[in-house]
Write a protein that holds these residues in place. Structure first.
Motif, PDB file in Angstrom:
ATOM      1  N   MET A 127      53.673  40.077  23.240  1.00  0.00           N
ATOM      2  CA  MET A 127      53.539  40.746  21.984  1.00  0.00           C
ATOM      3  C   MET A 127      53.881  42.186  22.350  1.00  0.00           C
ATOM      4  O   MET A 127      52.803  42.979  22.689  1.00  0.00           O
ATOM      5  N   PRO A 128      55.077  42.680  22.347  1.00  0.00           N
ATOM      6  CA  PRO A 128      55.548  44.105  22.673  1.00  0.00           C
ATOM      7  C   PRO A 128      54.586  45.086  22.071  1.00  0.00           C
ATOM      8  O   PRO A 128      54.024  45.970  22.639  1.00  0.00           O
ATOM      9  N   LEU A 130      51.100  45.393  20.155  1.00  0.00           N
ATOM     10  CA  LEU A 130      49.977  44.905  19.938  1.00  0.00           C
ATOM     11  C   LEU A 130      49.697  44.612  18.438  1.00  0.00           C
ATOM     12  O   LEU A 130      49.530  45.887  17.650  1.00  0.00           O
ATOM     13  N   GLY A 133      46.784  47.170  17.151  1.00  0.00           N
ATOM     14  CA  GLY A 133      46.812  48.255  18.396  1.00  0.00           C
ATOM     15  C   GLY A 133      46.371  49.742  17.968  1.00  0.00           C
ATOM     16  O   GLY A 133      45.770  50.272  18.663  1.00  0.00           O
ATOM     17  N   CYS A 146      41.927  45.121  16.980  1.00  0.00           N
ATOM     18  CA  CYS A 146      42.836  44.647  18.170  1.00  0.00           C
ATOM     19  C   CYS A 146      42.064  43.673  19.085  1.00  0.00           C
ATOM     20  O   CYS A 146      42.430  42.710  19.636  1.00  0.00           O
ATOM     21  N   CYS A 163      52.029  43.088  26.675  1.00  0.00           N
ATOM     22  CA  CYS A 163      52.397  44.283  25.704  1.00  0.00           C
ATOM     23  C   CYS A 163      53.085  45.499  26.468  1.00  0.00           C
ATOM     24  O   CYS A 163      53.084  45.458  27.518  1.00  0.00           O
ATOM     25  N   ALA A 166      51.093  50.198  25.027  1.00  0.00           N
ATOM     26  CA  ALA A 166      50.144  50.162  24.209  1.00  0.00           C
ATOM     27  C   ALA A 166      49.429  51.308  23.766  1.00  0.00           C
ATOM     28  O   ALA A 166      49.335  52.389  24.648  1.00  0.00           O
ATOM     29  N   ASN A 182      50.236  45.776  30.351  1.00  0.00           N
ATOM     30  CA  ASN A 182      50.769  46.602  29.615  1.00  0.00           C
ATOM     31  C   ASN A 182      51.723  47.247  30.249  1.00  0.00           C
ATOM     32  O   ASN A 182      51.513  48.046  31.383  1.00  0.00           O
TER      33      ASN A 182
END
Length: 386
Positions: A127-128, A130, A133, A146, A163, A166, A182
């Motif tokens: 999930m690039p 978030l 986020g 989140c 991700c 983030a 991340n």
């Protein structure tokens, strides 16, 4: 054949056969990732057509939805690619066409995990950007979207969450027993910058890195360190007596650092939303006689449109804007002369290869060494041009 290829082809050490689900809105990126993995597999003599698993998330006219997986995934190491920020996806509800919100995308992700019915060997979510986020901390009586979303995925037996850049990576503290990576695509950004800005001279006398605010200082500090140049920053002076659109309005951007006069300036941030902050900083730097402004944002979503950036480009305020293909980019943005795309699909393919074999990511990808090699190569070309 590179290291990632060798790992993909060494099936005896893999956790399980790979399966990739590209959720609605990620088909373009998913296809690119799949092509790399298929290429590596076939180069080693494996007869693989595709790792993609066909899925659908249809909706009833009332807006209710469900997930369908059209292939057996029993015993597979599943990788689900989801872009919760893709507002180009639509669905019909009570006769009206609705754009999918982050809530809709996240709900479809959970539906897809439900459809697996516990049959997959392992579930990994890429999930690039978030979900929730930007709502990562509590200042007043606020929700923690989140953190709760990550806990929901963990409760659904997701083993790894990947991700990119983030907004605040410390949100991983909400799920301390779950794999959470991340990723910062620093090398890919510099590679794209050197490819498209061919006359760039990266030295302390001609180039600087400027952080747009205190929250982005770490990512800009890394760029300044690996490039060996000076770092300066802006901080946002806010009016804490008012709240506008859910936040305290910015009164001014105050500058701290060395002179930017006559220097090319690189500015890195995680997201360009309205773009007002990035443009304000670009105007401030031009007032200080900066030469060229090169902006980068991992997620170039441009919620307020492109007109202001078009004007800034025509006025010579901003020269280049780089952004990744990790989220939806409008056709209008891709057609702009000032925008340049950073392709991160191969990087994600590396991650899938590494996770599928439970090996260290750092053993495959060392950004510092790769950036050093890239700089040496670019400096050699620069010397040849001179």
């Amino acid at each position: 054949m590179d290291k990632a290829s060798q790992i993909v082809l060494n099936t005896q050490d893999s956790v399980a056969p790979i399966g990739i689900i590209a959720m609605n809105g990620t088909q373009e990126l998913g296809t690119k990732i799949n092509n790399y993995l298929v290429k590596w597999a076939n180069e080693g003599g494996l007869n693989v057509d595709s790792f993609l698993v066909e899925t659908q998330c249809p909706r009833f006219s009332s807006g209710d939805g469900k997930a369908l997986i059209k292939k057996s995934i029993r015993g597979d190491d599943m990788y689900i690619l989801v872009d919760v920020g893709n507002y180009s996806c639509t669905y019909s509800m009570f006769g009206k066409e609705n754009c999918m919100s982050p809530d809709d995308h996240f709900q479809d992700l959970k539906r897809t995990i439900q459809a697996m019915s516990g049959k997959a060997h392992r579930i990994n979510v890429i999930m690039p950007i978030l979900y929730g986020g930007r709502q990562h901390r509590r200042n007043y009586r606020e929700s923690l979207d989140c953190a709760v979303a990550l806990q929901e995925l963990t409760a659904m037996s997701v083993s790894n969450i990947v991700c990119f850049d983030a907004h605040d990576p410390r949100v991983c503290n909400a799920i301390p027993l779950t794999g959470f990576d991340n990723v910062m695509p620093t090398y890919q950004v510099l590679k794209a910058m050197f490819k498209n800005v061919t006359d760039l001279n990266v030295s302390k006398d001609t180039f600087m890195v400027v952080s747009p605010d205190e929250g982005a200082i770490n990512r800009n500090m890394y760029y300044a360190s690996v490039l060996g140049v000076d770092l300066s920053m802006f901080y946002k002076r806010r009016d804490y007596s008012r709240i506008v659109n859910g936040r305290n309005p910015i009164v001014a951007h105050e500058y701290i650092g060395n002179s930017v006069e006559g220097k090319d300036v690189f500015i890195s941030d995680d997201i360009i939303s309205s773009g007002e902050s990035m443009l304000d900083i670009a105007y401030e730097l031009k007032k200080r006689n900066a030469k060229r402004i090169i902006a980068y944002a991992t997620y170039p979503i441009f919620t307020n449109g492109l007109d202001k950036f078009d004007t800034a480009y025509k006025e010579g305020i901003i020269d280049y804007v780089f952004g990744t293909n990790l989220t939806y980019r409008t056709p209008e943005l891709l057609a702009r002369p000032w925008f340049y795309e950073v392709d991160v699909s191969k990087y994600i393919a590396y991650f899938i290869a590494a996770l599928n074999h439970d090996v260290s990511i750092s053993s495959l990808i060392d950004p510092h060494d790769k950036i050093k090699t890239l700089l040496n190569k670019y400096n050699v070309k620069g010397a040849e041009r001179e």
